[in-house]
Design a protein around this motif. Structure first.
Motif, PDB file in Angstrom:
ATOM      1  N   UNK A 121       0.828  -1.208   0.000  1.00 17.42           N
ATOM      2  CA  UNK A 121       0.000   0.000   0.000  1.00 17.42           C
ATOM      3  C   UNK A 121       0.860   1.256   0.000  1.00 17.42           C
ATOM      4  N   UNK A 122       1.933   1.245   0.800  1.00 18.01           N
ATOM      5  CA  UNK A 122       2.808   2.413   0.865  1.00 18.01           C
ATOM      6  C   UNK A 122       3.611   2.589  -0.426  1.00 18.01           C
ATOM      7  N   UNK A 123       3.953   1.493  -1.092  1.00 15.03           N
ATOM      8  CA  UNK A 123       4.617   1.594  -2.395  1.00 15.03           C
ATOM      9  C   UNK A 123       3.699   2.250  -3.416  1.00 15.03           C
ATOM     10  N   UNK A 124       2.416   1.915  -3.360  1.00 15.54           N
ATOM     11  CA  UNK A 124       1.436   2.546  -4.252  1.00 15.54           C
ATOM     12  C   UNK A 124       1.352   4.039  -3.965  1.00 15.54           C
ATOM     13  N   UNK A 125       1.351   4.388  -2.675  1.00 14.71           N
ATOM     14  CA  UNK A 125       1.306   5.801  -2.292  1.00 14.71           C
ATOM     15  C   UNK A 125       2.556   6.542  -2.758  1.00 14.71           C
ATOM     16  N   UNK A 126       3.713   5.891  -2.652  1.00 16.85           N
ATOM     17  CA  UNK A 126       4.967   6.503  -3.092  1.00 16.85           C
ATOM     18  C   UNK A 126       4.959   6.715  -4.601  1.00 16.85           C
ATOM     19  N   UNK A 127       4.441   5.742  -5.340  1.00 17.17           N
ATOM     20  CA  UNK A 127       4.341   5.873  -6.789  1.00 17.17           C
ATOM     21  C   UNK A 127       3.416   7.031  -7.157  1.00 17.17           C
ATOM     22  N   UNK A 128       2.296   7.138  -6.448  1.00 20.25           N
ATOM     23  CA  UNK A 128       1.362   8.252  -6.682  1.00 20.25           C
ATOM     24  C   UNK A 128       2.062   9.592  -6.449  1.00 20.25           C
ATOM     25  N   UNK A 129       2.817   9.669  -5.352  1.00 14.52           N
ATOM     26  CA  UNK A 129       3.516  10.906  -5.019  1.00 14.52           C
ATOM     27  C   UNK A 129       4.515  11.283  -6.116  1.00 14.52           C
ATOM     28  N   UNK A 130       5.267  10.305  -6.596  1.00 14.76           N
ATOM     29  CA  UNK A 130       6.269  10.606  -7.621  1.00 14.76           C
ATOM     30  C   UNK A 130       5.611  11.056  -8.925  1.00 14.76           C
ATOM     31  N   UNK A 131       4.502  10.424  -9.293  1.00 16.05           N
ATOM     32  CA  UNK A 131       3.799  10.830 -10.508  1.00 16.05           C
ATOM     33  C   UNK A 131       3.311  12.266 -10.399  1.00 16.05           C
ATOM     34  N   UNK A 132       2.848  12.661  -9.219  1.00 13.18           N
ATOM     35  CA  UNK A 132       2.393  14.035  -9.016  1.00 13.18           C
ATOM     36  C   UNK A 132       3.555  15.022  -9.053  1.00 13.18           C
ATOM     37  N   UNK A 133       4.651  14.664  -8.403  1.00 10.93           N
ATOM     38  CA  UNK A 133       5.763  15.595  -8.227  1.00 10.93           C
ATOM     39  C   UNK A 133       6.643  15.753  -9.463  1.00 10.93           C
ATOM     40  N   UNK A 134       6.763  14.709 -10.265  1.00 16.82           N
ATOM     41  CA  UNK A 134       7.693  14.753 -11.395  1.00 16.82           C
ATOM     42  C   UNK A 134       7.003  14.985 -12.744  1.00 16.82           C
ATOM     43  N   UNK A 135       5.686  14.931 -12.791  1.00 17.42           N
ATOM     44  CA  UNK A 135       4.972  15.134 -14.066  1.00 17.42           C
ATOM     45  C   UNK A 135       3.801  16.097 -13.910  1.00 17.42           C
ATOM     46  N   UNK A 136       4.056  17.303 -13.422  1.00 25.70           N
ATOM     47  CA  UNK A 136       2.933  18.213 -13.181  1.00 25.70           C
ATOM     48  C   UNK A 136       2.333  18.833 -14.436  1.00 25.70           C
ATOM     49  N   UNK A 137       3.186  19.163 -15.440  1.00 28.36           N
ATOM     50  CA  UNK A 137       2.695  19.699 -16.708  1.00 28.36           C
ATOM     51  C   UNK A 137       1.898  20.987 -16.606  1.00 28.36           C
ATOM     52  N   UNK A 138       2.308  21.927 -15.753  1.00 26.73           N
ATOM     53  CA  UNK A 138       1.560  23.169 -15.591  1.00 26.73           C
ATOM     54  C   UNK A 138       1.470  23.962 -16.889  1.00 26.73           C
ATOM     55  N   UNK A 139       2.607  24.134 -17.568  1.00 31.87           N
ATOM     56  CA  UNK A 139       2.602  24.917 -18.804  1.00 31.87           C
ATOM     57  C   UNK A 139       1.702  24.285 -19.854  1.00 31.87           C
ATOM     58  N   UNK A 140       1.742  22.962 -19.967  1.00 30.91           N
ATOM     59  CA  UNK A 140       0.914  22.264 -20.949  1.00 30.91           C
ATOM     60  C   UNK A 140      -0.568  22.441 -20.640  1.00 30.91           C
TER      61      UNK A 140
END
Length: 263
Positions: free
Chosen positions: A8-27
């Motif tokens: 469960x915590x690995x899933x949470x960590x993966x979610x966090x990384x996807x949010x933090x490293x792929x935000x795409x604000x400009x896009x």
């Protein structure tokens, strides 16, 4: 040897990384206005680059003066993301109506609402707003703008930004343990917010470029601001998930596992 992360915590960590490293604000902003925001750079005043750090730093200082201290230290409820998005959308409407000239007036208000939202997310992840470290971590979120073509790529990753800010965070923490976070005259607090403003300013510039488009109007300004706060809500969610996991497993273990994941 540190304990392995639960599934469960690995899933949470993966979610966090996807949010933090792929935000795409400009896009996201480009999609909202129907054209790449880079085309709007020429619409910014010539003095913009020299003044952006001052504007963003003042916004951060005003936000830190008011945003967190009217909130309860802990909460068992979910973060109120929609309510804060509505508040920022309203200020974005004002910014869109006045165009680029409205940024200096609108940004401190938006930043204050955004900081309240960030603090709300922190509480939902088990943080106490009564703790100085949490207050500084909330401000730190504004430096987590994600990857941008205007960034130094070596310092745009999540842990790279935290490492770059570590000395300023430590100095601010030691000073503010004896002073109030609202002591805006403190050179140490000014230095801390300046470090954050340098990175926050990149995202504010992207927002300003989007709002500088002549046809954006008040409705478009509201949309841009909704995207803007949504971006930082994502950054805050990822950041405070990481901090929650670090409290359980240790910073070194989580950073090690984070580096192994594909974002």
């Amino acid at each position: 040897m540190s304990a392995s992360l639960s599934s469960e915590d690995l899933i949470q960590l993966q979610k966090a990384k996807q949010l933090l490293e792929n935000p795409g604000l400009a896009a996201k902003m480009s999609n909202a206005i129907g054209s790449p925001i880079e085309h709007g750079l020429k619409l910014l005043p010539q003095s913009w680059n020299s003044g952006i750090n001052d504007v963003t730093q003042k916004a951060l200082l005003k936000a830190s003066d008011a945003a967190i201290y009217t909130m309860k230290g802990t909460s068992v409820s979910l973060a109120s993301n929609r309510m804060h998005k509505l508040g920022v959308a309203l200020t974005g409407g004002m910014g869109g109506f006045f165009g680029i000239a409205g940024i200096a007036v609108e940004l401190p208000i938006s930043t204050t609402i955004m900081l309240r939202s960030i603090a709300d997310i922190a509480r939902a992840e088990g943080e106490s707003l009564d703790i100085l470290d949490t207050k500084l971590a909330c401000l730190e979120v504004f430096a987590l703008g994600g990857r941008s073509k205007y960034d130094d790529g070596a310092e745009s990753g999540y842990y790279a930004v935290r490492a770059a800010l570590a000395k300023s965070v430590l100095d601010a923490s030691e000073f503010l343990a004896k002073k109030a976070i609202t002591d805006q005259g403190s050179p140490i607090l000014v230095k801390f917010t300046a470090e954050i403003a340098k990175r926050f300013g990149i995202q504010v510039t992207e927002k300003a470029v989007a709002q500088a488009v002549p046809a954006i109007g008040a409705a478009g300004g509201a949309i841009i601001n909704t995207i803007f706060i949504g971006h930082y809500q994502d950054m805050a969610t990822g950041h405070f998930i990481i901090r929650r996991l670090e409290r359980s497993y240790g910073k070194e273990k989580i950073e090690e596992e984070y580096s192994k994941l594909i974002s």
